[in-house]
Design a protein around this motif. Structure first.
Motif, PDB file in Angstrom:
ATOM      1  N   ARG A   4       0.829  -1.218   0.000  1.00  0.00           N
ATOM      2  CA  ARG A   4       0.000   0.000   0.000  1.00  0.00           C
ATOM      3  C   ARG A   4       0.855   1.257   0.000  1.00  0.00           C
ATOM      4  O   ARG A   4       0.528   2.229  -0.676  1.00  0.00           O
ATOM      5  CB  ARG A   4      -0.959   0.004   1.188  1.00  0.00           C
ATOM      6  N   LEU A  47      -7.467   3.281  -5.185  1.00  0.00           N
ATOM      7  CA  LEU A  47      -7.052   2.209  -4.270  1.00  0.00           C
ATOM      8  C   LEU A  47      -8.152   1.819  -3.284  1.00  0.00           C
ATOM      9  O   LEU A  47      -7.951   0.922  -2.468  1.00  0.00           O
ATOM     10  CB  LEU A  47      -5.797   2.632  -3.497  1.00  0.00           C
ATOM     11  N   TYR A  73      -0.065   6.558   4.210  1.00  0.00           N
ATOM     12  CA  TYR A  73       0.782   5.606   3.485  1.00  0.00           C
ATOM     13  C   TYR A  73       1.827   6.336   2.646  1.00  0.00           C
ATOM     14  O   TYR A  73       2.979   5.905   2.554  1.00  0.00           O
ATOM     15  CB  TYR A  73      -0.052   4.692   2.583  1.00  0.00           C
TER      16      TYR A  73
END
Length: 181
Positions: free
Chosen positions: A110, A132, A142
């Motif tokens: 990720r 995503l 992230y």
């Protein structure tokens, strides 16, 4: 049970109803199946076959509208993305130095995806989140973690490179360096 009766006795009428909304029989049958599932997995209770059929008809229309809105949003997102000027080339990864590629490969999936989409493909936080299926906050986190790990792996920053703040305590009147996490 009532579900079996609706499926057995009213299915052709429900498919005909759905075909008024969609182009093909296959799409209509899929729509009816989705509506039946949603109608009979909900807590709705029906007093009669006619009441159940009416509920399923409304569910067919609702499912159709939901899918139409979703397709419209997807089409708009694709058009917006296609209209954006971009410097990204499919071969962009080949232009990255080997150590950057190696550092990217060490990131969790990720983090890697967020860093690549945000910094290589230059997508917005919103577009990255949508692509995503993450929240915008998760994308920011992230991306931040990924960039920090890349910096540490490439030697451009250290992992513990947090701002230093001077703190003076009144009791001892001494000054300490405190790192923010």
């Amino acid at each position: 049970p009532l579900l079996e009766r609706v499926a057995r006795e009213r299915y052709p009428r429900l498919v005909a109803h759905a075909m008024l909304l969609v182009r093909s029989r296959t799409e209509a049958e899929d729509l009816v199946q989705e509506a039946l599932i949603s109608a009979f997995t909900a807590k709705a209770r029906f007093a009669s076959l006619a009441e159940a059929e009416q509920y399923v008809r409304r569910a067919i229309v609702s499912r159709f509208m939901d899918s139409t809105r979703k397709k419209g949003r997807e089409r708009a997102a694709i058009e917006r993305h296609a209209a954006r000027p971009t410097t990204f080339q499919p071969d962009a990864a080949q232009d990255l130095p080997g150590e950057v590629e190696a550092a990217l490969a060490q990131l969790p999936p990720r983090e890697r995806a967020c860093v690549v989409l945000r910094h290589v493909e230059d997508l917005s936080v919103r577009d990255t989140a949508h692509l995503l299926r993450l929240s915008e906050g998760a994308v920011k986190r992230y991306t931040s973690d990924g960039v920090a790990a890349l910096g540490a792996a490439l030697g451009t920053t250290t992992v513990d490179e947090s701002p230093v703040v001077q703190v003076t305590t009144k009791k001892t009147m001494s000054t300490k360096e405190v790192r923010r996490a």
